[in-house]
Design an enzyme around this catalytic site. Structure first.
Site, PDB file in Angstrom:
ATOM      1  N   GLU A  94      65.638  70.525  22.966  1.00 49.85           N
ATOM      2  CA  GLU A  94      65.093  69.249  23.480  1.00 49.85           C
ATOM      3  C   GLU A  94      66.093  68.515  24.366  1.00 49.85           C
ATOM      4  O   GLU A  94      66.109  67.296  24.416  1.00 49.85           O
ATOM      5  CB  GLU A  94      64.631  68.344  22.326  1.00 49.85           C
ATOM      6  CG  GLU A  94      63.642  68.959  21.370  1.00 49.85           C
ATOM      7  CD  GLU A  94      62.365  69.463  22.039  1.00 49.85           C
ATOM      8  OE1 GLU A  94      62.068  69.036  23.168  1.00 49.85           O
ATOM      9  OE2 GLU A  94      61.687  70.312  21.430  1.00 49.85           O
ATOM     10  N   GLY A  95      66.900  69.270  25.087  1.00 52.40           N
ATOM     11  CA  GLY A  95      67.909  68.666  25.967  1.00 52.40           C
ATOM     12  C   GLY A  95      69.218  68.505  25.243  1.00 52.40           C
ATOM     13  O   GLY A  95      69.305  67.779  24.254  1.00 52.40           O
TER      14      GLY A  95
END
Lengths: 594, 594
Positions: B442-443
């Protein structure tokens, strides 16, 4: 995927350009046998073995792990063959006394070689590594007979050794240990008890294993003053040195661990096993300290090893992986994206690893130089005392600081891979898992910190510390007038002063409340580590600034030093602030509220 | 060994005593249906399910992992049964719209419930967790027909969902993605390409899986502006909602990972699979952002979950394990040694975990409150804008800061066990391995940091930040005159001021050199995280100081707040110093020198 390239150039830099091992070795007895040419040839040969034989077994060891079956432990595919090659090439005997079959090279060279082996494959490296501790104990405390029987076998590598300290209910607190030694009529002992966490405790690499076991004699005083050391071989040797009767020591199981799967961590059950006292009765723990300092420097080296491996893996990946564009415009306009090394934060992660790996190497080799001096200097001479005290101070720093920063580095190495870092095939996550043990075994970070602040610094009224800060002071004085060194020297000189003041501050608060020592210890150790590395990085930078030729190597060294001073050293500010916040914020909350 | 106890008391404290969810819920439409009594009853029920059903499967999931066989994935023993129980009890539909079969409870309550489930068993929790993202995307961008067909099934839990973004050559840089969508005559599309790292991408828990897939239309522009979103079900639904034809999406393999073994991370091959456009063509990435923010808060929660679990494991152990004596004299004189909780450094490790777990909970629930407001407020109203901007700012902080500190905490939890922490059976090392992914997916932390500093702060000329620093300022003003709050309020007010100055400093240097943004980003994010938590801890401390009854709970809260302010918050000093050191120490070294 995860190939290892021994950083021979950097090792040479630290040894010969920075720490002047040429003069250092020349001054040792027999120094003519290990001239720079000889040492470098040995290093090259060892590099080949580590890169080509050990490194390819690293992922296999992790994947297969060791197998336990009814007390018999099988090591991963290839481990035994690699060990045989290692013995055949004469590596185990390299740095041991010719009296017992050794080649008489200095111990520091052994450290250099074990850095390579450990980086290539830490799990494998622990089989000969633990043996080293057993050899050291025998060398220093064994009788001549014990040395002839056991040490010679360990030196030639045909047997390995272990150190059996921990029991289920005690690790740090060895005073609580329960393993008993009952005298037999022939002067030997019956050893009974259970030892856990015995690295390399059982395996199929060699025909015999020599356990050095801590146990209590029947009339021994309680606590740490009643512990004795025993040799307990897996097979009792016959008079002519061959393997005799199987001894009553059995591997009950091996642990399932987070990492270092290739090394068997054994539960050993001693069931009236035959043992032989080594060293004086009830002085086992004192004898053990020799080994423990040795093992602690070895574990410090593990921190460096994983930082180096993390750096190698991630710097290669960062140059190849294309993702996003540089914030200052495309750097690879022909490609679909820029290599991620263009991004400042990726460079921050790479340089952090590099600064800790290379700085760790400087610290380990610097400590190893003191080990040599201590080994050869006349007992009680100024050189001996000096080396002894420096080592006493530097050992806990190296052990805890280099493993903590090694773990940080291995995680940053993994982080550079993004999601791919979490996948086994790249090797970065194994590097993290294998590294994680280093902050736990041979005394946790907290224990090292108490050793440093309590025993080494406060108990000597700061004298041991002063010996080192004087070294730094002298270095600063010698270089303070040169304009281009100021970015390092001025900063270092300030820290060197602050280190003493901070110590004084803790000493004063500790007189009021002994809990202040424990409350400050880990921050103090980390602070000490940062300043110690600052000293070494400043030395390295100045050497690089003065050097000629090989420009890219020296440029990188200066850049990394600058990075260290500007981006890592400022972490000290936090440690100072938390130390000064005192013990109350830790101790005031009642146990029941946790 | 590793049992989990849902911290219901602390959850109640944050929700009702600190953040006044009573008024917050009362103000929402239908608020009478989720009064405090109702919410607490739901929490208690959920706690039982998490403690008794999910937690016992956590170690099993790690040990067994998922099995792949010719495209079929089998989840670990008990996962399917737990999922069936979960669906039967109606948990999946809790916080979804009654129009599609949901129970209409606010999303923040879903966050609270998922904290428990995630703490009990993160791998299991990801199956319904990923579904949540797919539901969110359908709710916001699906046609009514798509909602009736897919959303209803997802809400009832009989199908699960995934998000298919990453491809082998691109993760962060989605502009490079290659999966193609060719139109069919019936308005559907043929999807072809390979997606990797698809969490919960294939499994045996449900009869169908709904993949939300990023792909390119034939005429799509290059880069991020040419990406569209498609629904690609594993089985094509028949008109009446039953399972029809098998679609051409196949699981090629699952990844071997460091942790979260119980969740299948799939490689999915789309081979002219039938897909349905969702949302406008070429706007897929914009639609995706809704989901991504959601998923980022979910991942932030993972950091908190592992900190909480680490704390629970290690605080229990620290009270039981006897080792060494307190430096200020025996605390357990009858026993062979003191419990290790008497040692200041053990308490430091426990309090660090606790401060991050409880502080993380405050931050997540505070953000979840904004999610509710945003959900129900009139679009474009002041309340909506305010919640929207606060969330924009807090999401990257929560994601990166709570996962970084969650990982630190999980490691400290493990460290409290000494060598035992490295052994599987205690659960502490699994907690570390499972946690490690949270800083990557998610980054990564680096990506969150760029989002925060670049997009959220600098791109809005600091307006978004000011909205939050004003909240803090108002809070400080309201409490600054009370003597007993000064230890928190005075410190916080200074940081709040410094935060703005630091931002200004970066903004100015970035005008000269855009690399300054990337060079400062991660330190800036961590700084922001420490100050954000300081605000929340100050609020918590004041609430606790004002409260009566339940004294030990409030005392612990105040002690932990003090610990946070005195021992964790000073870390900001280092972040300020490294930010101010500038980009040059990162950028000056040529790529070739790495």
């Amino acid at each position: 995927m995860a190939e290892y390239k021994a950083p021979v150039r950097d090792m040479q830099f630290v040894l010969y350009e920075m720490l002047d091992f040429e003069s250092h070795y020349a001054a040792l007895p027999g120094g003519e046998d290990f001239s720079r040419d000889v040492v470098e040839a040995i290093m090259e040969e060892n590099a080949k073995f580590c890169e080509n034989v050990l490194a390819p077994l690293n992922a296999i060891g992790d994947e297969e792990g060791c197998q336990w079956n009814e007390g018999v432990v099988t090591t991963p595919t290839g481990f035994k063959e690699a060990y045989t090659q290692y013995v055949d090439a004469g590596w185990p005997s390299m740095c041991h006394s010719p009296e017992y079959g050794g080649q008489g090279l200095p111990e520091s060279l052994g450290t250099v070689l074990s850095e390579m082996a450990g980086s290539a494959n830490w799990s494998w490296c622990m089989y000969p590594g633990l043996t080293h501790g057993a050899m050291k104990t025998l060398e220093l405390h064994g009788t001549e007979d014990q040395k002839q029987v056991y040490l010679t076998k360990l030196v030639e590598g045909s047997w390995t050794g272990t150190m059996c300290l921990t029991e289920p209910h005690c690790g740090t607190d060895l005073g609580m240990l329960r393993t008993r030694a009952e005298p037999n009529e022939d002067g030997s002992y019956k050893i009974s008890g259970t030892k856990i966490f015995i690295s390399a405790g059982e395996h199929d690499l060699t025909e015999n294993i020599v356990h050095i076991v801590l146990a209590r004699l029947p009339d021994a005083p309680e606590g740490t003053k009643g512990i004795s050391l025993f040799i307990v071989p897996k097979f009792l040797p016959n008079a002519e040195g061959s393997i005799g009767e199987r001894n009553a020591v059995n591997c009950g199981s091996i642990e399932h661990k987070m990492g270092i799967h290739g090394n068997a961590t054994a539960v050993l059950n001693f069931d009236s096993a035959k043992g032989f006292l080594i060293g004086p009765p009830n002085k086992g723990l004192n004898c053990m300290f020799t080994f423990m300092n040795n093992a602690r420097l070895g574990t410090a080296c593990q921190g460096l090893a994983h930082a180096e491996v993390g750096y190698q893996l991630s710097s290669r990946y960062a140059k190849e992986r294309l993702q996003m564009r540089s914030l200052s415009g495309p750097k690879n306009p022909e490609g679909p994206a820029d290599p991620i090394i263009v991004h400042p934060d990726v460079r921050r992660m790479l340089l952090t690893q590099r600064a800790f790996a290379e700085g760790g190497r400087m610290l380990i080799y610097y400590a190893a130089q003191q080990v040599d001096i201590q080994h050869y200097a006349e007992k009680g001479s100024e050189a001996d005392t000096n080396a002894d005290e420096l080592l006493a101070l530097l050992t806990p720093i190296a052990k805890a600081f280099l493993t903590e920063t090694g773990f940080e580095s291995s995680n940053l190495g993994m982080q550079c891979f993004g999601g791919h870092g979490y996948i086994r095939e790249w090797g970065a996550e194994q590097n993290v898992r294998d590294c994680r043990i280093s902050m736990l075994y041979e005394g946790t970070t907290g224990i090292q910190a108490l050793d440093l602040l309590g025993r080494k610094v406060l108990l000597t009224q700061g004298e041991t510390l002063k010996r080192f800060t004087k070294v730094i002071h002298k270095f600063c004085e010698a270089h303070k007038d040169q304009e281009e060194y100021k970015e390092f020297i001025d900063v270092l000189a300030n820290y060197n002063k602050e280190w003493g003041e901070l110590t004084m501050h803790i000493g004063l608060t500790a007189m009021e409340n002994p809990e202040e020592v424990g409350a400050a210890a880990v921050d103090y150790l980390m602070y000490s580590g940062y300043v110690t590395l600052a000293y070494l990085w400043a030395r390295a930078a100045i050497v690089a600034m003065q050097a000629s030729g090989d420009e890219s190597f020296y440029q990188a060294k200066i850049h990394t030093a600058r990075f260290y001073f500007q981006r890592l050293l400022p972490r000290t500010a936090t440690h100072v602030a938390t130390i000064k916040s005192g013990a109350n914020n830790l101790m005031a909350m009642d146990d029941s509220l946790f």
